[in-house]
Each structure stands twice: as C-alpha cells, then as structure tokens.
Design a protein around this motif. Structure first.
Motif, mmCIF file in Angstrom:
data_model
loop_
_atom_site.group_PDB
_atom_site.id
_atom_site.type_symbol
_atom_site.label_atom_id
_atom_site.label_comp_id
_atom_site.label_asym_id
_atom_site.label_seq_id
_atom_site.Cartn_x
_atom_site.Cartn_y
_atom_site.Cartn_z
ATOM 1 N N ALA A 39 -15.878 1.963 -6.006
ATOM 2 C CA ALA A 39 -15.046 1.251 -6.090
ATOM 3 C C ALA A 39 -13.700 1.076 -5.795
ATOM 4 O O ALA A 39 -12.820 0.707 -5.917
ATOM 5 N N THR A 40 -13.585 2.290 -4.999
ATOM 6 C CA THR A 40 -12.360 2.567 -4.289
ATOM 7 C C THR A 40 -12.241 2.223 -2.734
ATOM 8 O O THR A 40 -11.554 2.791 -2.144
ATOM 9 N N GLY A 41 -13.654 2.163 -1.692
ATOM 10 C CA GLY A 41 -13.613 2.245 -0.278
ATOM 11 C C GLY A 41 -13.649 3.842 -0.132
ATOM 12 O O GLY A 41 -13.146 4.802 -0.651
ATOM 13 N N ASP A 42 -12.975 3.455 1.711
ATOM 14 C CA ASP A 42 -13.451 4.473 2.085
ATOM 15 C C ASP A 42 -12.231 5.913 1.748
ATOM 16 O O ASP A 42 -11.607 4.908 1.805
ATOM 17 N N PRO A 43 -12.141 7.201 1.315
ATOM 18 C CA PRO A 43 -10.758 8.009 1.475
ATOM 19 C C PRO A 43 -10.181 7.489 2.829
ATOM 20 O O PRO A 43 -10.677 7.706 3.912
ATOM 21 N N ALA A 44 -8.793 6.821 2.436
ATOM 22 C CA ALA A 44 -7.883 6.342 2.832
ATOM 23 C C ALA A 44 -7.447 8.101 3.258
ATOM 24 O O ALA A 44 -6.256 8.416 2.537
ATOM 25 N N PRO A 45 -6.546 7.906 4.272
ATOM 26 C CA PRO A 45 -5.148 8.405 4.927
ATOM 27 C C PRO A 45 -4.553 8.150 4.041
ATOM 28 O O PRO A 45 -4.340 7.169 3.545
ATOM 29 N N GLU A 46 -3.374 9.512 4.196
ATOM 30 C CA GLU A 46 -2.602 9.174 3.331
ATOM 31 C C GLU A 46 -1.289 8.277 3.752
ATOM 32 O O GLU A 46 -1.432 8.307 5.233
ATOM 33 N N GLY A 47 -0.541 7.196 3.191
ATOM 34 C CA GLY A 47 0.115 6.085 3.567
ATOM 35 C C GLY A 47 -0.597 4.952 3.460
ATOM 36 O O GLY A 47 -0.229 4.240 4.167
ATOM 37 N N GLY A 48 -2.630 5.392 3.501
ATOM 38 C CA GLY A 48 -2.970 3.893 3.639
ATOM 39 C C GLY A 48 -2.901 3.182 2.706
ATOM 40 O O GLY A 48 -2.154 2.791 1.932
ATOM 41 N N GLY A 49 -4.466 2.312 2.789
ATOM 42 C CA GLY A 49 -3.717 1.017 2.009
ATOM 43 C C GLY A 49 -4.589 1.409 0.757
ATOM 44 O O GLY A 49 -4.906 2.065 0.178
ATOM 45 N N SER A 50 -4.643 -0.050 -0.357
ATOM 46 C CA SER A 50 -5.595 0.364 -1.565
ATOM 47 C C SER A 50 -6.129 1.469 -1.963
ATOM 48 O O SER A 50 -7.223 0.887 -1.465
ATOM 49 N N SER A 51 -6.059 2.144 -2.805
ATOM 50 C CA SER A 51 -7.645 3.098 -3.360
ATOM 51 C C SER A 51 -8.492 2.374 -3.965
ATOM 52 O O SER A 51 -9.280 2.441 -4.349
ATOM 53 N N GLU A 52 -8.248 0.772 -4.029
ATOM 54 C CA GLU A 52 -8.845 -0.118 -5.590
ATOM 55 C C GLU A 52 -10.007 -0.967 -4.393
ATOM 56 O O GLU A 52 -10.251 -1.576 -4.320
ATOM 57 N N THR A 53 -9.214 -1.413 -3.122
ATOM 58 C CA THR A 53 -10.346 -2.149 -2.587
ATOM 59 C C THR A 53 -11.693 -1.786 -2.271
ATOM 60 O O THR A 53 -12.157 -0.625 -2.505
ATOM 61 N N THR A 54 -12.909 -2.854 -2.007
ATOM 62 C CA THR A 54 -13.856 -3.084 -2.048
ATOM 63 C C THR A 54 -14.207 -3.092 -0.183
ATOM 64 O O THR A 54 -15.713 -3.650 -0.187
ATOM 65 N N LEU A 55 -13.233 -3.695 0.134
ATOM 66 C CA LEU A 55 -13.599 -3.456 1.444
ATOM 67 C C LEU A 55 -14.356 -2.129 2.584
ATOM 68 O O LEU A 55 -13.200 -1.838 2.529
ATOM 69 N N PRO A 56 -15.182 -2.455 3.246
ATOM 70 C CA PRO A 56 -15.782 -1.367 3.761
ATOM 71 C C PRO A 56 -15.194 -1.169 4.713
ATOM 72 O O PRO A 56 -14.482 -2.176 5.620
ATOM 73 N N ASN A 57 -14.975 0.434 5.109
ATOM 74 C CA ASN A 57 -14.527 0.730 6.652
ATOM 75 C C ASN A 57 -12.736 -0.182 6.787
ATOM 76 O O ASN A 57 -12.945 -0.008 8.071
ATOM 77 N N LEU A 58 -11.845 0.201 5.704
ATOM 78 C CA LEU A 58 -11.243 -0.633 5.562
ATOM 79 C C LEU A 58 -10.543 0.738 6.050
ATOM 80 O O LEU A 58 -10.268 2.134 5.636
ATOM 81 N N PRO A 59 -8.936 0.863 7.479
ATOM 82 C CA PRO A 59 -8.822 1.616 8.321
ATOM 83 C C PRO A 59 -7.394 2.431 6.682
ATOM 84 O O PRO A 59 -6.698 1.595 6.381
ATOM 85 N N GLY A 60 -6.788 3.045 7.307
ATOM 86 C CA GLY A 60 -5.822 4.232 6.751
ATOM 87 C C GLY A 60 -4.313 3.127 7.455
ATOM 88 O O GLY A 60 -4.983 2.564 8.803
ATOM 89 N N ALA A 61 -3.358 3.365 7.118
ATOM 90 C CA ALA A 61 -1.843 3.055 8.213
ATOM 91 C C ALA A 61 -2.087 3.297 8.870
ATOM 92 O O ALA A 61 -1.269 2.193 10.133
ATOM 93 N N GLN A 62 -2.225 4.328 9.647
ATOM 94 C CA GLN A 62 -2.109 4.988 10.678
ATOM 95 C C GLN A 62 -2.671 4.753 11.356
ATOM 96 O O GLN A 62 -2.691 3.910 13.266
#
Length: 234
Positions: A39-62
């Motif tokens: 439902a939310t994708g992998d937890p992203a670091p602070e300032g990362g991408g959308s918390s609602e994405t279904t895309l797998p292994n989406l990195p955080g912004a940094q």
C-alpha cells in the motif's frame, strides 16, 4: 484515503487469488507487513518520494539524487537495429504474466479469472490523474521506455538482459497508467515528456533508479530535467 483503498484492494486480490487461483500456483495471503508495503511502498528516508506509491524499491529523495550523480552523461545512441521484439516482455511467472502482475499490484479491488486476467477493479493513472475501471483501458508502461533504453546502452545487451528489463517486477520500472498518457509519452525521456507535476518526484526517482540499476546513460538535457523533478521531492 488512497492508502486505505490500496490496503483493501490488496486484501481483495489475495482473497480472489485464494478462491479462484491465479494460474496453477495461485497467490498466498500476504502478511500484514506485506500489505503495508504494497500500500505504501518501502519506507523512504525523510524527504523521500510519495508514501502511497506501489512501485517496488523506489529510493528516497537523497538516495535518488546520489544515484543521479553516479549516472554517466553521454549523447544518445543510434536506433539502428532496434525492435520491441529485442525485449521479450510480458513473460509468465507464478501463473501470471508480468502485465497481469502489475495490474493486480497497482489496482484496487481487483478480481481475476482462472487465467489471472483481471475482470474487475479500479486503477488510478499517476501520469494524468485518470481513474480507470476496465483492465482493457489500462496500459502497462515501462518507466524507461524500451527504445530509450536502447539509445542509452541496451543495444549492447544480450537477449536475456533485455528480457529481464522488459519484465522487471523487482524495480520501479513497470506501472499501470491510462492509454492516452502512455501513448503521449511514447519513447520520450523526461527532457521531452513528464507526467502531471504532482507525480514528478516519484517519476524521477523511478526513472533514475531504473537507469542506475541497469547502468544506462543519460543526456545532459535528461539529467537537467531529472534534477528539476527531484527538487520537488522536498
């Protein structure tokens, strides 16, 4: 609200697969942790991408910015020898094609038949904000188009590497979108085409991560466009 719908949809997919089967092996009921990740994708670091994405292994912004900085900048290569047939795609795994897997993953309240083909469901197209209620109206987009990959290094790959790229369910390379938005995008890079601005962050993260994973190059214009889009991540 979107997160709630995705969780409900994930449960519905699992239940439908358990009752009707998805190919020969079917799908097992996910754990609560798997439901949350879907439902939310992998937890992203602070300032990362959308918390609602279904895309797998989406990195955080940094991490995305770091990946972008590690990409080789080069002029686009030739299209000589290119064909979509050079990238065998929509192969079957666990009784479902790659296309069907993405339809199930990205949809809400998806119900499939015995051949894993969605018969009911709802899909939100992140590219243009359209909501679709028929699987036939949904396209599965390669975030980095096959032709764009060819021009940035895939022309030197063997057929198996191209098959992996065309069916990649492990990385943020495949997404369910509306047909008009997919047709509008074609094989263009972010230098020439972008989704609606609210999706710039996740799109740039997905594009950058895919090119980084497959060691593909970017042009100066593409790099500049990705930098601008990543700046919307926060």
């Amino acid at each position: 609200m979107r997160r709630h719908q995705l969780i409900v949809g994930t449960l519905a997919v699992a239940l439908a697969a358990t009752l009707t089967g998805c190919g020969e092996e079917g799908l097992s009921l996910p754990s609560p942790e798997e439901i949350s990740e879907s439902a939310t994708g992998d937890p992203a670091p602070e300032g990362g991408g959308s918390s609602e994405t279904t895309l797998p292994n989406l990195p955080g912004a940094q991490e995305g910015r770091t990946m972008l900085g590690e990409l080789t900048v080069a002029e686009e290569g030739s299209m000589a020898g290119y064909s979509r047939d050079e990238f065998p795609h929509w192969q079957s795994t666990e009784g479902c094609t790659a296309r069907q897997h993405v339809l199930i993953r990205d949809g809400v309240d998806v119900q499939t038949d015995d051949n894993c083909q969605p018969q009911q469901g709802e899909w939100y197209s992140e590219f243009d904000g359209e909501t679709l209620t028929a699987a036939a109206d949904v396209d599965i987009d390669h975030i980095v188009p096959l032709a764009a990959a060819w021009r940035s290094g895939a022309d030197s790959w063997d057929r198996e590497r191209r098959r992996e790229f065309g069916n990649d369910l492990e990385n943020p390379q495949l997404i369910a979108v509306s047909q008009p938005s997919n047709r509008s995008k074609g094989d263009q890079t972010p230098a020439d085409w972008r989704p609606m601005e609210s999706y710039w962050c996740d799109y740039a993260l997905a594009w950058t991560a895919t090119k980084h994973t497959y060691e593909l190059t970017v042009t100066d214009e593409e790099h500049e466009a990705l930098t601008e889009m990543l700046d919307t991540c926060g």
